[in-house]
Design a protein around this motif. Structure first.
Motif, mmCIF file in Angstrom:
data_model
loop_
_atom_site.group_PDB
_atom_site.id
_atom_site.type_symbol
_atom_site.label_atom_id
_atom_site.label_comp_id
_atom_site.label_asym_id
_atom_site.label_seq_id
_atom_site.Cartn_x
_atom_site.Cartn_y
_atom_site.Cartn_z
ATOM 1 N N ILE A 80 0.866 -1.178 0.000
ATOM 2 C CA ILE A 80 0.000 0.000 0.000
ATOM 3 C C ILE A 80 0.900 1.225 0.000
ATOM 4 O O ILE A 80 1.738 1.386 0.901
ATOM 5 N N SER A 81 0.754 2.062 -0.996
ATOM 6 C CA SER A 81 1.626 3.228 -1.117
ATOM 7 C C SER A 81 0.801 4.507 -1.197
ATOM 8 O O SER A 81 -0.350 4.498 -1.658
ATOM 9 N N LEU A 82 1.389 5.600 -0.747
ATOM 10 C CA LEU A 82 0.731 6.905 -0.774
ATOM 11 C C LEU A 82 1.059 7.623 -2.077
ATOM 12 O O LEU A 82 2.211 7.629 -2.518
ATOM 13 N N PRO A 83 0.071 8.252 -2.707
ATOM 14 C CA PRO A 83 0.356 9.059 -3.893
ATOM 15 C C PRO A 83 0.952 10.403 -3.493
ATOM 16 O O PRO A 83 0.895 10.793 -2.314
ATOM 17 N N PRO A 84 1.513 11.142 -4.433
ATOM 18 C CA PRO A 84 2.011 12.489 -4.130
ATOM 19 C C PRO A 84 0.877 13.405 -3.688
ATOM 20 O O PRO A 84 -0.298 13.173 -4.006
ATOM 21 N N ALA A 85 1.225 14.469 -2.975
ATOM 22 C CA ALA A 85 0.209 15.383 -2.437
ATOM 23 C C ALA A 85 -0.609 16.027 -3.551
ATOM 24 O O ALA A 85 -1.825 16.225 -3.415
ATOM 25 N N ARG A 86 0.046 16.370 -4.665
ATOM 26 C CA ARG A 86 -0.696 16.989 -5.770
ATOM 27 C C ARG A 86 -1.747 16.037 -6.323
ATOM 28 O O ARG A 86 -2.883 16.444 -6.601
ATOM 29 N N LEU A 87 -1.402 14.766 -6.446
ATOM 30 C CA LEU A 87 -2.360 13.775 -6.928
ATOM 31 C C LEU A 87 -3.498 13.599 -5.922
ATOM 32 O O LEU A 87 -4.672 13.466 -6.301
ATOM 33 N N ALA A 88 -3.162 13.603 -4.634
ATOM 34 C CA ALA A 88 -4.195 13.477 -3.602
ATOM 35 C C ALA A 88 -5.172 14.644 -3.657
ATOM 36 O O ALA A 88 -6.391 14.465 -3.517
ATOM 37 N N ALA A 89 -4.653 15.855 -3.863
ATOM 38 C CA ALA A 89 -5.530 17.029 -3.961
ATOM 39 C C ALA A 89 -6.432 16.926 -5.194
ATOM 40 O O ALA A 89 -7.624 17.296 -5.139
ATOM 41 N N LEU A 90 -5.887 16.422 -6.301
ATOM 42 C CA LEU A 90 -6.709 16.234 -7.499
ATOM 43 C C LEU A 90 -7.791 15.181 -7.273
ATOM 44 O O LEU A 90 -8.916 15.317 -7.768
ATOM 45 N N GLN A 91 -7.473 14.132 -6.514
ATOM 46 C CA GLN A 91 -8.476 13.125 -6.191
ATOM 47 C C GLN A 91 -9.689 13.771 -5.531
ATOM 48 O O GLN A 91 -10.842 13.543 -5.935
ATOM 49 N N ILE A 92 -9.434 14.563 -4.505
ATOM 50 C CA ILE A 92 -10.533 15.169 -3.754
ATOM 51 C C ILE A 92 -11.262 16.199 -4.603
ATOM 52 O O ILE A 92 -12.507 16.281 -4.576
ATOM 53 N N ALA A 93 -10.520 16.970 -5.399
ATOM 54 C CA ALA A 93 -11.163 18.007 -6.222
ATOM 55 C C ALA A 93 -12.089 17.400 -7.265
ATOM 56 O O ALA A 93 -13.239 17.837 -7.431
ATOM 57 N N LEU A 94 -11.611 16.367 -7.973
ATOM 58 C CA LEU A 94 -12.433 15.751 -9.017
ATOM 59 C C LEU A 94 -13.651 15.046 -8.430
ATOM 60 O O LEU A 94 -14.768 15.170 -8.955
ATOM 61 N N SER A 95 -13.456 14.312 -7.347
ATOM 62 C CA SER A 95 -14.574 13.605 -6.755
ATOM 63 C C SER A 95 -15.602 14.578 -6.178
ATOM 64 O O SER A 95 -16.816 14.374 -6.331
ATOM 65 N N SER A 96 -15.152 15.631 -5.519
ATOM 66 C CA SER A 96 -16.083 16.632 -4.986
ATOM 67 C C SER A 96 -16.894 17.255 -6.109
ATOM 68 O O SER A 96 -18.117 17.442 -5.990
ATOM 69 N N LEU A 97 -16.230 17.575 -7.212
ATOM 70 C CA LEU A 97 -16.931 18.131 -8.359
ATOM 71 C C LEU A 97 -17.980 17.163 -8.878
ATOM 72 O O LEU A 97 -19.110 17.558 -9.219
ATOM 73 N N ASN A 98 -17.646 15.875 -8.930
ATOM 74 C CA ASN A 98 -18.591 14.887 -9.443
ATOM 75 C C ASN A 98 -19.840 14.806 -8.569
ATOM 76 O O ASN A 98 -20.963 14.780 -9.065
ATOM 77 N N TRP A 99 -19.660 14.737 -7.251
ATOM 78 C CA TRP A 99 -20.816 14.685 -6.356
ATOM 79 C C TRP A 99 -21.673 15.945 -6.488
ATOM 80 O O TRP A 99 -22.912 15.880 -6.473
ATOM 81 N N MET A 100 -21.033 17.090 -6.649
ATOM 82 C CA MET A 100 -21.800 18.334 -6.780
ATOM 83 C C MET A 100 -22.547 18.399 -8.113
ATOM 84 O O MET A 100 -23.649 18.949 -8.195
ATOM 85 N N LEU A 101 -21.957 17.823 -9.156
ATOM 86 C CA LEU A 101 -22.655 17.757 -10.444
ATOM 87 C C LEU A 101 -23.890 16.858 -10.351
ATOM 88 O O LEU A 101 -24.948 17.174 -10.903
ATOM 89 N N MET A 102 -23.767 15.743 -9.643
ATOM 90 C CA MET A 102 -24.917 14.857 -9.461
ATOM 91 C C MET A 102 -26.035 15.568 -8.693
ATOM 92 O O MET A 102 -27.217 15.471 -9.039
#
Length: 326
Positions: free
Chosen positions: A209-231
């Motif tokens: 189990i490995s951690l992604p870079p911080a920039r990738l982690a921030a993109l994860q949350i940004a994209l997913s948050s956007l998706n839930w808000m679009l729904m």
């Protein structure tokens, strides 16, 4: 000459055994029959007359707006695996990654994570040549992405007290606010850990189990948050703005969690029960159910029909590529 190339010269690749080729064809046939059976089972559960009646009652502009938001949401979700592509470094073309994720998401919505999120992704990526290690990392990152955004958005609206627990629930409005705050902080803590942690890998039951870079982690949350808000925005459009957007979003997030806890594919009946409980009144029961029928028709059923055709096309492509390699 590299060590890998030297090993290939000393020991040329073994040719596939005939029994394995026959077994693989048999498993492919069984898998395709299973897909067809799932589609038939879903079609039998849907009251098509009710869906068409609900859709026909809407103005064309409302349906067009909802369809546009649905298309953007599906595209945003499909981009989750682009993060996986960047993390693993595999070189599948962008169009293939988007096609695999969009097909998987459509089946995931209607049949659950085990079938769509895991089964279809694993099947299609392996047919395109990715190894188990890369596929596993992509799957883990995608599922984490979806729920990290959920934690932030749902935690924020629950902490704000947008909705109160209905009578009979086992916790108070104050407890819901506290739980919401913890959820939002957990999502933000993930980014901080990815940025600050010195140790980047752990071994759990033989799996790394490995951690992604911080920039990738921030993109994860940004994209997913956007998706839930679009729904949430799509449902708000279908409710024609009769209630506040944030209330619709909070109700959707509560319904999504209830659907997961109930283990019901597509949250059938569960989502409807949550919306009726939290939005009636101010809306009538008929208005809420019509909006949810339209939502399922546009967000679930239409993409599933499209994804079925795309899946068959991807299977034919993979079959031709396999025949060429053999």
């Amino acid at each position: 000459m590299t060590r890998h190339a030297l090993a290939e010269r000393i020991a040329p690749p073994a040719t596939p055994r005939p029994w394995w080729a026959r077994l693989r064809r048999l498993l492919t046939i069984v898998f395709l029959i299973g897909v067809a059976a799932l589609l038939v089972a879903l079609a039998r559960r849907v009251d098509w007359d009710e869906v068409w009646t609900a859709l026909a009652a809407y103005p064309a502009s409302t349906l067009a707006g909802a369809a546009g938001l649905a298309a953007v949401s599906h595209l945003v979700y499909s981009s989750f695996d682009l993060l996986g592509r960047a993390w693993t470094g595999h070189r599948l073309p962008l169009r293939q990654v988007l096609a695999v994720t969009s097909v998987s998401y459509a089946f995931n919505l209607s049949f659950g994570t085990l079938v769509g999120g895991l089964g279809f992704r694993w099947r299609l990526y392996s047919r395109l040549g990715l190894g188990p290690g890369d596929i596993g990392r992509i799957l883990a990152l995608s599922m984490a992405t979806n729920w990290l955004g959920y934690l932030l958005v749902a935690g924020s609206v629950f902490a704000a007290g947008v909705i109160a627990p209905p009578p009979g629930w086992d916790f108070s409005a104050g407890a819901a606010r506290v739980i919401g705050g913890v959820m939002a902080l957990a999502a933000l803590a993930y980014v901080v850990i990815c940025a600050k942690a010195r140790r980047r890998e752990w071994v759990l039951r033989g799996r790394v189990i490995s951690l992604p870079p911080a920039r990738l982690a921030a993109l994860q949350i940004a994209l997913s948050s956007l998706n839930w808000m679009l729904m949430g925005g799509m449902l708000w459009v279908l409710l024609q703005g009769r209630v506040d957007y944030v209330l619709v979003l909070a109700t959707l997030l509560a319904g999504a969690l209830a659907g997961v806890l109930a283990h019901v594919p597509a949250g059938l009946g569960v989502l409807e029960a949550v919306f009726v409980t939290l939005l009636v009144p101010p809306l009538s029961r008929g208005e809420v159910l019509a909006a949810l029928l339209a939502y399922r028709g546009i967000y679930y059923l239409a993409p599933l029909l499209i994804a079925s055709g795309v899946y068959l096309f991807l299977e034919m492509q993979a079959h031709r590529a396999q025949a060429t390699r053999d």
